[in-house]
Enzyme design. Sequence first.
Site, PDB file in Angstrom:
ATOM      1  N   LEU A   1     -11.828 -26.004  13.827  1.00 50.94           N
ATOM      2  CA  LEU A   1     -11.860 -27.457  13.650  1.00 50.94           C
ATOM      3  C   LEU A   1     -10.640 -27.887  12.830  1.00 50.94           C
ATOM      4  O   LEU A   1      -9.898 -28.774  13.213  1.00 50.94           O
ATOM      5  CB  LEU A   1     -13.166 -27.837  12.920  1.00 50.94           C
ATOM      6  CG  LEU A   1     -13.406 -29.302  12.591  1.00 50.94           C
ATOM      7  CD1 LEU A   1     -13.615 -30.113  13.863  1.00 50.94           C
ATOM      8  CD2 LEU A   1     -14.626 -29.455  11.668  1.00 50.94           C
TER       9      LEU A   1
ATOM     10  N   SER B   1     -10.247 -31.923   5.136  1.00 46.36           N
ATOM     11  CA  SER B   1     -11.408 -32.740   4.766  1.00 46.36           C
ATOM     12  C   SER B   1     -11.617 -33.888   5.749  1.00 46.36           C
ATOM     13  O   SER B   1     -12.720 -34.404   5.878  1.00 46.36           O
ATOM     14  CB  SER B   1     -11.215 -33.308   3.352  1.00 46.36           C
ATOM     15  OG  SER B   1     -11.130 -32.265   2.426  1.00 46.36           O
TER      16      SER B   1
ATOM     17  N   TRP C   1      -6.663 -21.817   9.377  1.00 38.39           N
ATOM     18  CA  TRP C   1      -7.688 -21.087   8.621  1.00 38.39           C
ATOM     19  C   TRP C   1      -8.931 -20.750   9.448  1.00 38.39           C
ATOM     20  O   TRP C   1     -10.059 -20.821   8.941  1.00 38.39           O
ATOM     21  CB  TRP C   1      -8.159 -21.886   7.401  1.00 38.39           C
ATOM     22  CG  TRP C   1      -7.066 -22.345   6.507  1.00 38.39           C
ATOM     23  CD1 TRP C   1      -6.187 -21.564   5.851  1.00 38.39           C
ATOM     24  CD2 TRP C   1      -6.742 -23.703   6.157  1.00 38.39           C
ATOM     25  NE1 TRP C   1      -5.342 -22.353   5.110  1.00 38.39           N
ATOM     26  CE2 TRP C   1      -5.661 -23.655   5.284  1.00 38.39           C
ATOM     27  CE3 TRP C   1      -7.276 -24.940   6.513  1.00 38.39           C
ATOM     28  CZ2 TRP C   1      -5.087 -24.793   4.751  1.00 38.39           C
ATOM     29  CZ3 TRP C   1      -6.717 -26.079   5.987  1.00 38.39           C
ATOM     30  CH2 TRP C   1      -5.630 -26.003   5.112  1.00 38.39           C
TER      31      TRP C   1
ATOM     32  N   ASP D   1     -24.370 -28.703   9.675  1.00 43.23           N
ATOM     33  CA  ASP D   1     -25.592 -28.694   8.845  1.00 43.23           C
ATOM     34  C   ASP D   1     -26.082 -27.258   8.674  1.00 43.23           C
ATOM     35  O   ASP D   1     -26.372 -26.813   7.566  1.00 43.23           O
ATOM     36  CB  ASP D   1     -26.725 -29.501   9.496  1.00 43.23           C
ATOM     37  CG  ASP D   1     -26.421 -30.983   9.533  1.00 43.23           C
ATOM     38  OD1 ASP D   1     -25.430 -31.389   8.913  1.00 43.23           O
ATOM     39  OD2 ASP D   1     -27.181 -31.708  10.195  1.00 43.23           O
TER      40      ASP D   1
ATOM     41  N   ARG E   1     -23.499 -25.099   6.724  1.00 41.95           N
ATOM     42  CA  ARG E   1     -23.482 -25.324   5.266  1.00 41.95           C
ATOM     43  C   ARG E   1     -24.651 -24.629   4.581  1.00 41.95           C
ATOM     44  O   ARG E   1     -24.522 -24.183   3.441  1.00 41.95           O
ATOM     45  CB  ARG E   1     -23.475 -26.828   4.979  1.00 41.95           C
ATOM     46  CG  ARG E   1     -22.111 -27.420   5.247  1.00 41.95           C
ATOM     47  CD  ARG E   1     -22.034 -28.928   5.124  1.00 41.95           C
ATOM     48  NE  ARG E   1     -20.653 -29.338   5.385  1.00 41.95           N
ATOM     49  CZ  ARG E   1     -20.266 -30.568   5.637  1.00 41.95           C
ATOM     50  NH1 ARG E   1     -21.159 -31.556   5.648  1.00 41.95           N
ATOM     51  NH2 ARG E   1     -18.982 -30.850   5.860  1.00 41.95           N
TER      52      ARG E   1
ATOM     53  N   GLN F   1     -29.465 -13.152 -28.709  1.00 41.64           N
ATOM     54  CA  GLN F   1     -30.116 -14.303 -28.055  1.00 41.64           C
ATOM     55  C   GLN F   1     -29.111 -15.133 -27.247  1.00 41.64           C
ATOM     56  O   GLN F   1     -29.461 -15.695 -26.196  1.00 41.64           O
ATOM     57  CB  GLN F   1     -30.821 -15.176 -29.092  1.00 41.64           C
ATOM     58  CG  GLN F   1     -31.818 -16.096 -28.433  1.00 41.64           C
ATOM     59  CD  GLN F   1     -32.622 -16.901 -29.424  1.00 41.64           C
ATOM     60  OE1 GLN F   1     -32.068 -17.498 -30.338  1.00 41.64           O
ATOM     61  NE2 GLN F   1     -33.926 -16.928 -29.248  1.00 41.64           N
TER      62      GLN F   1
ATOM     63  N   GLY G   1     -16.817  -8.913 -20.482  1.00 46.05           N
ATOM     64  CA  GLY G   1     -15.662  -8.869 -21.386  1.00 46.05           C
ATOM     65  C   GLY G   1     -14.411  -8.391 -20.658  1.00 46.05           C
ATOM     66  O   GLY G   1     -14.183  -8.750 -19.494  1.00 46.05           O
TER      67      GLY G   1
ATOM     68  N   GLU H   1     -16.158 -25.226   4.955  1.00 42.75           N
ATOM     69  CA  GLU H   1     -17.254 -26.021   5.562  1.00 42.75           C
ATOM     70  C   GLU H   1     -17.505 -27.280   4.732  1.00 42.75           C
ATOM     71  O   GLU H   1     -18.647 -27.718   4.559  1.00 42.75           O
ATOM     72  CB  GLU H   1     -18.510 -25.168   5.782  1.00 42.75           C
ATOM     73  CG  GLU H   1     -18.186 -24.005   6.726  1.00 42.75           C
ATOM     74  CD  GLU H   1     -19.309 -23.523   7.608  1.00 42.75           C
ATOM     75  OE1 GLU H   1     -20.331 -24.229   7.718  1.00 42.75           O
ATOM     76  OE2 GLU H   1     -19.148 -22.446   8.210  1.00 42.75           O
TER      77      GLU H   1
HETATM   78  C1  LIG Z   1     -11.319 -18.618   3.802  1.00 42.72           C
HETATM   79  C2  LIG Z   1     -11.370 -19.874   4.603  1.00 42.72           C
HETATM   80  C3  LIG Z   1     -12.010 -19.848   5.844  1.00 42.72           C
HETATM   81  C4  LIG Z   1     -12.059 -21.013   6.621  1.00 42.72           C
HETATM   82  N1  LIG Z   1     -12.655 -20.961   7.863  1.00 42.72           N
HETATM   83  C5  LIG Z   1     -12.576 -22.041   8.679  1.00 42.72           C
HETATM   84  C6  LIG Z   1     -13.059 -21.963  10.032  1.00 42.72           C
HETATM   85  O1  LIG Z   1     -13.590 -20.937  10.469  1.00 42.72           O
HETATM   86  N2  LIG Z   1     -12.899 -23.047  10.831  1.00 42.72           N
HETATM   87  C7  LIG Z   1     -12.328 -24.200  10.389  1.00 42.72           C
HETATM   88  O2  LIG Z   1     -12.222 -25.146  11.162  1.00 42.72           O
HETATM   89  N3  LIG Z   1     -11.868 -24.318   9.104  1.00 42.72           N
HETATM   90  C8  LIG Z   1     -11.973 -23.258   8.248  1.00 42.72           C
HETATM   91  N4  LIG Z   1     -11.493 -23.342   6.955  1.00 42.72           N
HETATM   92  C9  LIG Z   1     -10.871 -24.585   6.515  1.00 42.72           C
HETATM   93  C10 LIG Z   1     -11.704 -25.340   5.481  1.00 42.72           C
HETATM   94  O3  LIG Z   1     -12.847 -25.886   6.080  1.00 42.72           O
HETATM   95  C11 LIG Z   1     -10.793 -26.390   4.803  1.00 42.72           C
HETATM   96  O4  LIG Z   1      -9.878 -25.684   3.986  1.00 42.72           O
HETATM   97  C12 LIG Z   1     -11.573 -27.401   3.992  1.00 42.72           C
HETATM   98  O5  LIG Z   1     -12.329 -28.230   4.825  1.00 42.72           O
HETATM   99  C13 LIG Z   1     -10.668 -28.264   3.101  1.00 42.72           C
HETATM  100  O6  LIG Z   1      -9.605 -28.784   3.807  1.00 42.72           O
HETATM  101  P1  LIG Z   1      -8.091 -28.651   3.226  1.00 42.72           P
HETATM  102  O7  LIG Z   1      -7.916 -27.238   2.840  1.00 42.72           O
HETATM  103  O8  LIG Z   1      -7.165 -29.230   4.211  1.00 42.72           O
HETATM  104  O9  LIG Z   1      -8.080 -29.500   1.906  1.00 42.72           O
HETATM  105  P2  LIG Z   1      -7.729 -31.077   1.779  1.00 42.72           P
HETATM  106  O10 LIG Z   1      -8.561 -31.843   2.749  1.00 42.72           O
HETATM  107  O11 LIG Z   1      -6.274 -31.255   1.818  1.00 42.72           O
HETATM  108  O12 LIG Z   1      -8.272 -31.378   0.321  1.00 42.72           O
HETATM  109  C14 LIG Z   1      -7.534 -31.033  -0.851  1.00 42.72           C
HETATM  110  C15 LIG Z   1      -8.352 -31.499  -2.060  1.00 42.72           C
HETATM  111  O13 LIG Z   1      -8.517 -32.924  -1.992  1.00 42.72           O
HETATM  112  C16 LIG Z   1      -9.889 -33.241  -2.025  1.00 42.72           C
HETATM  113  N5  LIG Z   1     -10.173 -34.423  -1.213  1.00 42.72           N
HETATM  114  C17 LIG Z   1      -9.823 -34.646   0.074  1.00 42.72           C
HETATM  115  N6  LIG Z   1     -10.278 -35.837   0.472  1.00 42.72           N
HETATM  116  C18 LIG Z   1     -10.930 -36.393  -0.579  1.00 42.72           C
HETATM  117  C19 LIG Z   1     -11.639 -37.608  -0.811  1.00 42.72           C
HETATM  118  N7  LIG Z   1     -11.788 -38.523   0.161  1.00 42.72           N
HETATM  119  N8  LIG Z   1     -12.170 -37.830  -2.030  1.00 42.72           N
HETATM  120  C20 LIG Z   1     -12.049 -36.912  -3.010  1.00 42.72           C
HETATM  121  N9  LIG Z   1     -11.412 -35.743  -2.870  1.00 42.72           N
HETATM  122  C21 LIG Z   1     -10.856 -35.488  -1.665  1.00 42.72           C
HETATM  123  C22 LIG Z   1     -10.605 -32.019  -1.493  1.00 42.72           C
HETATM  124  O14 LIG Z   1     -11.966 -31.982  -1.890  1.00 42.72           O
HETATM  125  C23 LIG Z   1      -9.773 -30.910  -2.089  1.00 42.72           C
HETATM  126  O15 LIG Z   1     -10.165 -30.679  -3.409  1.00 42.72           O
HETATM  127  C24 LIG Z   1     -11.476 -22.209   6.148  1.00 42.72           C
HETATM  128  C25 LIG Z   1     -10.862 -22.222   4.887  1.00 42.72           C
HETATM  129  C26 LIG Z   1     -10.810 -21.089   4.123  1.00 42.72           C
HETATM  130  C27 LIG Z   1     -10.146 -21.129   2.766  1.00 42.72           C
END
Ligand SMILES: Cc1cc2nc3c(=O)[nH]c(=O)nc-3n(C[C@H](O)[C@H](O)[C@H](O)COP(=O)(O)OP(=O)(O)OC[C@H]3O[C@@H](n4cnc5c(N)ncnc54)[C@H](O)[C@@H]3O)c2cc1C
Length: 388
Positions: free
Chosen positions: A130, A137, A161, A248, A251, A287, A347, A371
């Site tokens: 995707l 995002s 990714w 869904d 996640r 504790q 530690g 996700e």
């Molecule tokens: C190990 C790994 C495996 C993965 N596997 C898959 C897979 O199988 N298939 C697939 O399709 N994808 C996969 N992904 C991609 C993953 O889903 C994305 O990395 C993720 O959705 C975040 O997108 P981005 O990295 O582009 O971050 P960005 O969207 O660029 O976000 C960067 C930062 O900005 C924040 N942000 C963005 N928009 C907003 C907003 N409106 N408000 C507040 N904060 C915001 C984000 O929360 C984040 O902290 C994988 C990623 C990793 C690391």
Amino acid sequence: MSIAVESPGLSETQRQIVELARDFARTRIEPFAAEWDRTRHFPRDVIAELGKLGFLGMCTPEEWDGMGVDGVTYLLALEEIAAADAAIAVSMSIQNAIPTRMLVKHGTPAQKERWLRPLARGELLVGFALSEPEAGSDPASMQAQAVRDGSGWVLNGLKAWATNGGTADLMMIMVRTDTPGDRRGAKGISTFIVPTDTPGYRAGKPEDKMGLRASNTATVALEELRLGPEQLLGDEGMGFVYAMEGLDAGRLGIAIQAVAIARRALELSLAYCAERRQFDRPLQDFQAVQFKLADMATRIEAARALAHLAATRRDRGERVAVSASMAKLFASETAMWVTTQAVQLFGGYGYMRDFPVEKLFRDAKVTEIYEGTSEVQRIVIARSLSGR
Ligand SMILES: Cc1cc2nc3c(=O)[nH]c(=O)nc-3n(C[C@H](O)[C@H](O)[C@H](O)COP(=O)(O)OP(=O)(O)OC[C@H]3O[C@@H](n4cnc5c(N)ncnc54)[C@H](O)[C@@H]3O)c2cc1C
């Protein structure tokens, strides 16, 4: 009290499945996880064994060679595998969730006949693509494009990714099917079923990741990739909706993966605090240490309960986008917090690669990212509160 799921509350079927998963995890995964992590080795043979035991088609209906179990039973098994190695669990989670559920719900009889059985039996490994380099995002802003070519399609673009992008036999790929002159946002995206040996499918080198190092993550280039009409899943323009439905379930898998990472960190911490002595007594006698362990256990129990609640609601046919976001948000932040405490309890040893809490700390981080990041989960939850 046990930190793992205890038997008395489980049905006979669940008890047997948990025992099978726990036994497999402890003998075929856990002893090798550190080495796979160090060498970035993806143990395809172990994944195939998981398939033979039925763990890759747990929610797939029995008529398609799946186990046909409920969502909670699936999460119970996934937790056992993830407690041994989250990198293996991510393949199990993907195979059981987004692509398979898309096929079950939206596949034609011919598509189901061709793909569902080998997926459920683990003979084929699947992934879904995707995200793109510029669309994470906000995946609806993706740019990869499918253009009609007679009755079929030609795909071009770059997906980022993709888990199993370089190891899967089959990928579910989301691309635009609207035209540059008629952009339709999320309604302009479709899903295609793509065998990875199709000419024009090119996976990049495996990403060198902080955690989940035994799992393959790769960029996928689509270069004049030609597909027939039978490779479109469901209706044109509905691919994004299908992906969100599948998320869904996905996640909830990530939520339980996070619970399992945290649980393992607590199990190791309990053992270490009983053994490690300072000031003439074991750490567990202080504790401040006991309170830390108590907070870790409480958060893990709460995270697991949220995930199981969402799975139960999903099985009842309720919409669970918000419950799944809550479970994933809480569980992933729990995993990060608990593993941070575990490193602290160990530690200096906790900071060393020779001790397993260091790996758990690295593996935990990604659960707050993929996700849907924690911020994206909060957006989903906040929207539901304001009725938007
Ligand atoms: C190990 C790994 C495996 C993965 N596997 C898959 C897979 O199988 N298939 C697939 O399709 N994808 C996969 N992904 C991609 C993953 O889903 C994305 O990395 C993720 O959705 C975040 O997108 P981005 O990295 O582009 O971050 P960005 O969207 O660029 O976000 C960067 C930062 O900005 C924040 N942000 C963005 N928009 C907003 C907003 N409106 N408000 C507040 N904060 C915001 C984000 O929360 C984040 O902290 C994988 C990623 C990793 C690391």
